[in-house]
Scaffold this motif. Sequence first.
Motif, mmCIF file in Angstrom:
data_model
loop_
_atom_site.group_PDB
_atom_site.id
_atom_site.type_symbol
_atom_site.label_atom_id
_atom_site.label_comp_id
_atom_site.label_asym_id
_atom_site.label_seq_id
_atom_site.Cartn_x
_atom_site.Cartn_y
_atom_site.Cartn_z
ATOM 1 N N LYS A 60 0.832 -1.226 0.000
ATOM 2 C CA LYS A 60 0.000 0.000 0.000
ATOM 3 C C LYS A 60 0.864 1.273 0.000
ATOM 4 C CE LYS A 60 -4.202 -2.032 2.000
ATOM 5 N NZ LYS A 60 -3.761 -3.324 1.391
ATOM 6 N N PRO A 61 1.714 1.435 -1.041
ATOM 7 C CA PRO A 61 2.592 2.615 -1.097
ATOM 8 C C PRO A 61 1.822 3.890 -1.389
ATOM 9 C CG PRO A 61 2.773 1.372 -3.148
ATOM 10 C CD PRO A 61 1.888 0.569 -2.244
ATOM 11 N N THR A 62 2.370 5.013 -0.901
ATOM 12 C CA THR A 62 1.825 6.320 -1.284
ATOM 13 C C THR A 62 2.704 6.965 -2.351
ATOM 14 O OG1 THR A 62 3.114 7.334 0.483
ATOM 15 C CG2 THR A 62 0.837 6.702 1.006
ATOM 16 N N LEU A 96 -5.178 4.808 -9.836
ATOM 17 C CA LEU A 96 -6.558 5.296 -10.078
ATOM 18 C C LEU A 96 -7.426 5.098 -8.834
ATOM 19 C CD1 LEU A 96 -7.137 4.007 -13.749
ATOM 20 C CD2 LEU A 96 -7.013 6.414 -12.986
ATOM 21 N N LEU A 97 -7.112 4.062 -8.056
ATOM 22 C CA LEU A 97 -7.883 3.805 -6.834
ATOM 23 C C LEU A 97 -7.300 4.539 -5.628
ATOM 24 C CD1 LEU A 97 -8.414 -0.054 -7.330
ATOM 25 C CD2 LEU A 97 -10.126 1.784 -7.617
ATOM 26 N N HIS A 116 3.292 -2.137 -15.122
ATOM 27 C CA HIS A 116 3.003 -0.699 -15.056
ATOM 28 C C HIS A 116 1.522 -0.425 -15.271
ATOM 29 C CE1 HIS A 116 7.402 -0.525 -15.222
ATOM 30 N NE2 HIS A 116 7.263 0.661 -14.644
ATOM 31 N N GLN A 117 0.834 -1.292 -15.996
ATOM 32 C CA GLN A 117 -0.624 -1.146 -16.108
ATOM 33 C C GLN A 117 -1.277 -1.377 -14.742
ATOM 34 O OE1 GLN A 117 -1.150 -4.014 -19.380
ATOM 35 N NE2 GLN A 117 -2.096 -2.377 -20.610
ATOM 36 N N GLN A 118 -0.717 -2.316 -13.966
ATOM 37 C CA GLN A 118 -1.229 -2.561 -12.612
ATOM 38 C C GLN A 118 -0.965 -1.352 -11.712
ATOM 39 O OE1 GLN A 118 -3.152 -4.845 -11.560
ATOM 40 N NE2 GLN A 118 -3.069 -6.147 -13.392
ATOM 41 N N ILE A 119 0.185 -0.717 -11.935
ATOM 42 C CA ILE A 119 0.524 0.486 -11.155
ATOM 43 C C ILE A 119 -0.511 1.582 -11.440
ATOM 44 C CG2 ILE A 119 2.187 2.398 -10.975
ATOM 45 C CD1 ILE A 119 4.413 0.272 -11.385
#
Length: 285
Positions: free
Chosen positions: A68-70, A95-96, A87-90
């Motif tokens: 759960k990085p900021t 987005l969330l 990177h698509q997962q990033i």
Amino acid sequence: MIKKLEKQRILILGGSGFIGNAIYKELLPYFEVHCTYCKQYGAFAENHVFHNFCAEEDSMFLLLNKIKPTIIISAIKGDSKSQFEAHQQIVNYALLNASCLVLYISSSEVFDGQFKLPSYESDPTLAVSVSGKFKISVEKLLLEIIPSQTAILRLPIVLGINSPQILHLRQCIRHQATFEVFPNLVITATTINKVCQQIHYIINQTLVGIFHLASKDMVHHEDLFREITAKIGDKMPIFKSVFSSNEDRYNAILPKGNKLPNQHQITVAQVIEECSLNEEIISIK
Ligand SMILES: NC(=O)C1=CN([C@@H]2O[C@H](COP(=O)(O)OP(=O)(O)OC[C@H]3O[C@@H](n4cnc5c(N)ncnc54)[C@H](OP(=O)(O)O)[C@@H]3O)[C@@H](O)[C@H]2O)C=CC1
Ligand SMILES: Cc1cn([C@H]2C[C@H](O)[C@@H](COP(=O)(O)OP(=O)(O)O[C@H]3O[C@@H](C)C(=O)[C@@H](O)[C@H]3O)O2)c(=O)[nH]c1=O
């Protein structure tokens, strides 16, 4: 004891690498920092803030939801499909998590398809190399979907007394081996120490956009390494000049539209000075 900013939790993808590990050491006293490694088990498996992640085998989604990085700093190598999917997962995670900042370590390779002039932040990218094209694809992914959460950090060749390039140069000097140089290639350069200082500043200021974290002046590739060698001592490697064209060819990214404050900039002369510090200092380091 420097007060850690509790609210920020940083994940460095590629924290076992040259650039990622330097950033880790720079930020550790100030933030909660987590890193990934892929193949370097020996050095990092025992470190509880280092997490094993290889893009082609592991899920970025699971990693992000575990840490759960900021702030996410992407400093991994590779130009494969799995890196793009990671990177698509990033992007999906960002987005969330609208306050999550994504710093992408890109490269002057995104301009290796145009070599008539130096390149600035807002210039259209054009690459012919596989890695350059890959980096352009990730830059576009981030800038199109999460532009207000993205900092694209384009780096030139990154030097420094412990950088792979300078360690290689010193080896070639010591063993009178050949060191490849490009006489008609005009580049910019920087040092790993300066890059870490700049990234720390960008995080503290929560800056977004495209940054050319490179020297504000240019140099011929061959001259750069000859000048560093001359400052190191009186021995030389065997410089092997590789000509790829008759006239000067540019692979130089310059800061212009998105400059950091003066104290966070660097010149070629400062790069040369820092790279030629004598070996005693290296041993202390
Ligand atoms: N060095 C330079 O001068 C410059 C570098 N860059 C860019 O910076 C980034 C980092 O470069 P640098 O630090 O030099 O590279 P390194 O090879 O030193 O580090 C690469 C990192 O990526 C990790 N990695 C390798 N393969 C994978 C994989 N399949 N999945 C997940 N992680 C992987 C490595 O882990 P492990 O080692 O544990 O296997 C390591 O942590 C690259 O994108 C590079 O293009 C840009 C401009 C200049
Ligand atoms: C090997 C090579 C490099 N070059 C250029 C690219 C670059 O500007 C400079 C140094 O390249 P080297 O591969 O020796 O540097 P090196 O530090 O080994 O490589 C790094 O370079 C930077 C720019 C990156 O983007 C990184 O991903 C990484 O490739 O020389 C050529 O023009 N032709 C070549 O055949």
